[in-house]
Scaffold this active site. Structure first.
Site, PDB file in Angstrom:
ATOM      1  CG  HIS A 150      -2.209   0.837   0.895  1.00  0.00           C
ATOM      2  ND1 HIS A 150      -2.805   0.914  -0.339  1.00  0.00           N
ATOM      3  CD2 HIS A 150      -2.951   1.637   1.702  1.00  0.00           C
ATOM      4  CE1 HIS A 150      -3.844   1.717  -0.265  1.00  0.00           C
ATOM      5  NE2 HIS A 150      -3.961   2.168   0.945  1.00  0.00           N
ATOM      6  CG  HIS A 259      -3.267   3.888   5.055  1.00  0.00           C
ATOM      7  ND1 HIS A 259      -4.342   3.190   5.536  1.00  0.00           N
ATOM      8  CD2 HIS A 259      -3.602   4.268   3.793  1.00  0.00           C
ATOM      9  CE1 HIS A 259      -5.288   3.145   4.604  1.00  0.00           C
ATOM     10  NE2 HIS A 259      -4.867   3.783   3.529  1.00  0.00           N
ATOM     11  CB  SER A 310      -3.141   7.891   9.874  1.00  0.00           C
ATOM     12  OG  SER A 310      -2.177   8.865   9.552  1.00  0.00           O
ATOM     13  CD  GLU A 496      -7.005   0.927   1.320  1.00  0.00           C
ATOM     14  OE1 GLU A 496      -6.516   1.474   2.311  1.00  0.00           O
ATOM     15  OE2 GLU A 496      -7.181   1.514   0.244  1.00  0.00           O
ATOM     16  CE1 TYR A 536      -9.521   2.735   3.632  1.00  0.00           C
ATOM     17  CE2 TYR A 536      -9.889   3.287   1.333  1.00  0.00           C
ATOM     18  CZ  TYR A 536      -9.133   3.379   2.477  1.00  0.00           C
ATOM     19  OH  TYR A 536      -7.976   4.100   2.471  1.00  0.00           O
ATOM     20  CG  ASP A 668      18.265   3.549  -8.979  1.00  0.00           C
ATOM     21  OD1 ASP A 668      18.249   2.440  -8.420  1.00  0.00           O
ATOM     22  OD2 ASP A 668      18.026   3.696 -10.202  1.00  0.00           O
ATOM     23  CB  SER A 670      21.054   3.734  -1.592  1.00  0.00           C
ATOM     24  OG  SER A 670      21.895   2.778  -2.175  1.00  0.00           O
TER      25      SER A 670
END
Ligand SMILES: *[C@@H]1O[C@H](CO)[C@@H](O)[C@H](O)[C@H]1NC(C)=O
Ligand SMILES: *[C@@H]1O[C@H](CO)[C@@H](O)[C@H](O)[C@H]1NC(C)=O
Ligand SMILES: *[C@@H]1O[C@H](CO)[C@@H](O)[C@H](O)[C@H]1NC(C)=O
Ligand SMILES: *[C@@H]1O[C@H](CO)[C@@H](O)[C@H](O)[C@H]1NC(C)=O
Ligand SMILES: *[C@@H]1O[C@H](CO)[C@@H](O)[C@H](O)[C@H]1NC(C)=O
Ligand SMILES: *[C@@H]1O[C@H](CO)[C@@H](O)[C@H](O)[C@H]1NC(C)=O
Ligand SMILES: *[C@@H]1O[C@H](CO)[C@@H](O)[C@H](O)[C@H]1NC(C)=O
Length: 739
Positions: A150, A259, A310, A496, A536, A668, A670
């Site tokens: 996600h 999330h 969140s 979700e 959801y 890239d 990293s």
């Protein structure tokens, strides 16, 4: 800067304009886990002395694999916030698919966690086709679970339902191809390194890294139910430790409900976000001396019941006035819903990602180190396709209810406090708005009375279940699936799930497994964003409040009950040992001639008197650790480089004094590097490479390089040419005064 889009959905004005655009311009179609712990062996027929029971000393065959699944990092929209301005421009961290195969010598299961927004039906069907070509019927829809982490900074373009295609600029072949190839390669690698091993499980709590972003909805759940839980999000981390028979670590698979949106919608670099960074740190730790974690040890952080969870731990504030947002509808006195956003814990999104990622990493490392509870027993997989628009839910002995054709409510367009919506939509709205309803009716038609009634109290904004042009806007056929590894079961949820929804699913499956006496001490975890994306899944009570998550519960108020009914059926079949008798259900469609709205990259141009790869802005001669070395090159469009999986657009190199060679210390992929591709006008672009020099960097002499391709056109065809650029050499010191 004001945010204009929504988390995990599609924003309002842009969507309406896209609809208008699609309709008016007449674009042609052709263009177009539950984790279950069973200390006893799992028996199919408990009454009989069961020859199928595996003695605990029988090891599993275990394979782990990681593969790059990063697609084209230019021009393609990022998937998650559905913000049409959030277009890929480079790489913060690369995206990986991680596969775990477990075989009990008669059956096997595969769990894949991919660093993408979500698994789509199209992606899954394409992966399964590839697997069938390579492996026949070894890896199938029933024993392969595909789950997305996600991250909202992965690439879009891998969907076949119209709503998702609109914000993806359609179906983007190079984008989906990279994900399909990455997932299949991670399975190939796991398949090839299978060997006898053991699996241990551990659990713990990680506090202070998450908060519920719809507490008002959560509080609408029954008090007796809420009283059983200490927190309004699940804090549990479940960690699996895979070892070989010598006890050497092979892999780690963890589940934590959060999330993956520490990176905001202002970010344009592809990024695996907080869960990805945690996995990266784990792999770096185990694959000593590796470049960006690459090595035999594979660590994955899978999503769970994170629908209302969140990572922006400072909570929502009005970004214009600093006030608290309204508790019920998350709107601000001035500027409404758009001004209410959550940040933290860091000073910016990079620091927030780092902090949350490090905390998850530390917790999983601790759990991994002390994991002692071993999993034993058989492996099972149960899967069905379900027409979710047509499920009759038995509420109790006298009453039943039905799921609905898909529809999104008004609050969907309000977005969340992790990414505000646009215009004057508000969360928790249970009444329509004549203005927007009028636009909807004019553009896509009035929702049928049946659909309106079915979704009550949701006021319908998009009646996607009745929109079929040029393709259906939302899926009707979804996957429900459970795999078990001995006592451990993973429930693959196609969307979700909110915290409480996840708890109810876990409890139902646990109960179902245990009533058959096949499982005891069953512990249950959910894997989110699996197999097909359906937005959801809230509880019936949360649905009544109609905040964002409820407005995005597309099959109506009984969506969760319908899933629970099906998951119970799968669990029962596993417990009774008659998985083979489960009806397969209706196969999902595979649409042909999907449209793309992304034109081929244009011819690359460069400023007069320069060459591709030439430095436009040079590094400084000297940096102190903790500083940022930065260099800008004349660049081509990264899409012209084609498939760059397992390659890199940049390197940071250190001069090795004794051998006079340059050693690559970062790519890239990293965490320390950021490759910003900036698209200018008229086909011109440049690439800035930032190296955030870690305090642990060795003092010495360094350089930064950039690799790319540019496209030119001659009379007949276009020609792609590679280029490279190198910064001047610079020194890094621990202190500017002791060179
Ligand atoms: C949000 O709810 C508050 C009451 O808590 C109300 O005063 C306000 O008008 C609502 N805002 C919107 C935009 O509906
Ligand atoms: C799903 O069920 C609905 C309602 O019965 C039906 O109209 C529709 O054709 C079904 N969809 C598929 C793809 O089978
Ligand atoms: C069954 O559910 C309905 C709807 O929720 C409710 O009205 C009814 O009282 C319930 N009946 C029983 C026997 O629990
Ligand atoms: C939203 O804006 C439209 C257009 O300005 C207006 O007609 C409508 O009444 C507004 N709705 C709300 C709830 O403020
Ligand atoms: C490019 O190089 C030519 C020849 O050296 C010179 O005359 C011209 O001014 C240069 N143009 C720019 C933009 O620097
Ligand atoms: C290499 O090492 C030698 C001897 O230690 C030292 O004199 C020299 O300055 C070093 N060169 C670089 C480029 O670091
Ligand atoms: C790189 O390109 C961007 C976008 O065109 C431009 O704003 C910026 O000035 C360029 N940077 C350099 C160093 O030329």
């Amino acid at each position: 800067m004001a945010r204009k889009a929504v988390c995990c959905g599609l924003s309002s004005l842009e969507l309406l304009f896209m609809v208008l655009f699609l309709l008016m311009t007449g674009i042609t179609v052709g263009l177009i886990t539950v984790l279950a712990i069973n200390l006893n062996s799992h028996t199919q027929e408990p009454e009989e002395p069961t020859p199928s029971v595996k003695p605990p000393e029988n090891p599993y065959l275990i394979g782990v694999g990681r593969a790059d699944c990063t697609g084209p990092v230019g021009d393609v929209p990022l998937m998650g916030y559905a913000n049409l301005e959030q277009i890929a421009g480079g790489i913060h961290t690369r995206l990986f698919s991680r596969a775990f195969i477990v075989d009990d010598s008669s059956r096997r299961v595969v769990f894949v966690s991919a660093e993408i927004g979500m698994v789509s039906q199209r992606l899954r069907l394409e992966v399964l086709k590839e697997l069938e070509l390579k492996y026949g019927d070894l890896y199938r829809q029933d024993n392969v679970v595909l789950s997305g982490t996600h991250t909202h900074s992965g690439l879009a373009g891998y969907f076949q339902y119209t709503l998702f295609m609109i914000t993806s600029k359609g179906y983007i072949k190079p984008s989906i191809q990279a994900i399909v190839n990455g997932i299949v390669k991670s399975i190939d690698l796991a398949h090839r390194n299978m060997r006898p091993g053991r699996i241990f499980m551990n659990k713990g709590e990680l506090l202070d890294n998450t908060r519920n972003r719809s507490p008002h909805s959560y509080m609408n759940n029954p008090e007796e139910e809420r009283k059983r839980y200490k927190y309004d999000t699940d804090k549990q981390v479940v960690t699996l430790k895979f070892t070989d028979l010598d006890g050497d670590g092979m892999g780690m698979l963890s589940s934590f409900a959060v999330h993956s949106v520490s990176m905001h919608e202002t970010n344009q670099m592809v990024s695996s976000d907080n869960l990805g960074y945690a996995a990266y740190l784990f792999e770096q730790d185990k694959n000593t001396g590796s470049l960006s974690g690459k090595g035999p040890f594979v660590a994955a952080m899978a999503s769970a019941n994170s629908g209302d969870v969140s990572p922006n731990t400072r909570g929502p504030y009005c970004i214009n006035t600093g006030e608290r947002c309204d508790y019920l509808n998350s709107s601000c006195p001035i500027g409404g819903n758009e001004m209410c956003l959550a940040f933290g814990p860091g000073k910016d999104m990079f620091e927030s990602t780092r902090i949350i990622g490090e905390n998850i990493y530390r917790k999983t490392k601790e759990l991994y180190s002390s994991a002692e509870q071993e999993l034993h027993g058989s492996v099972y997989a149960a899967h069905q396709w379900v027409n979710m628009t047509d499920v009759t839910v038995q509420l109790n002995s006298t009453h039943s209810a039905k799921t609905c054709k898909p529809a999104l409510g008004h609050s969907f367009a309000a977005g969340t406090t992790d990414g505000g919506g646009a215009l004057n939509f508000t969360q928790a709205s249970v009444e329509g708005d004549p203005f927007w309803d009028g636009i909807r009716d004019a553009l896509v038609g009035v929702p049928s009375q049946e659909t309106q009634d079915c979704h009550v109290p949701k006021p319908i904004l998009f009646n996607t279940g009745e929109m079929n042009w040029p393709f259906p806007w939302h899926p009707a056929i979804v996957d429900v699936q459970i795999i078990t590894i001995g006592s451990l079961a993973i429930v693959a949820v196609p969307g979700e799930v909110t915290t409480m929804s996840g708890r109810r699913i876990r409890e139902a499956v646990k109960q179902e497994l245990e009533t058959q006496n096949a499982f005891t001490n069953t512990e249950v975890v959910v894997a989110g964003l699996c197999n097909v994306y359906t937005h959801y899944i809230t509880t019936y009570e949360e649905y009544q409040v109609q905040r964002y998550e409820a407005a995005s519960t597309i099959y109506g108020p009984h969506t969760l009950s319908a899933y629970i009914q099906h998951f119970r059926g799968l669990a029962r079949a596993i417990a009774q040992g008659n998985v083979g008798e489960l009806p397969k259900g209706p196969e999902p469609p595979f649409f042909s001639k999907l449209f793309s709205l992304l034109p081929d990259p244009p011819v690359d141009r460069k400023p007069e008197n320069t060459t591709f790869g030439q430095v436009l802005q040079q590094v400084d001669p000297l940096y102190k650790v903790g500083g940022v070395a930065s260099v800008t090159f004349v660049a081509g469009n990264p899409r012209n480089s084609g498939d760059m999986r397992d390659k890199t657009f940049i390197t940071v190199e250190k001069f090795h004094n004794t051998t006079s060679t340059w050693d690559i210390v970062h790519t890239d992929a990293s965490w320390e590097t950021r490759f910003h591709w900036m698209k200018g006008s008229g086909g011109q672009s440049n690439a800035t490479v930032d190296w955030h020099i870690p305090l642990s960097a060795q003092p010495g002499t360094y350089r930064i390089r950039h690799f790319g391709h540019f496209k030119q056109r001659n009379i007949i065809t276009s020609v792609i040419t590679s280029y490279e650029g190198t910064s001047e050499v610079f020194r890094v010191t621990k202190s500017l005064y002791s060179i």
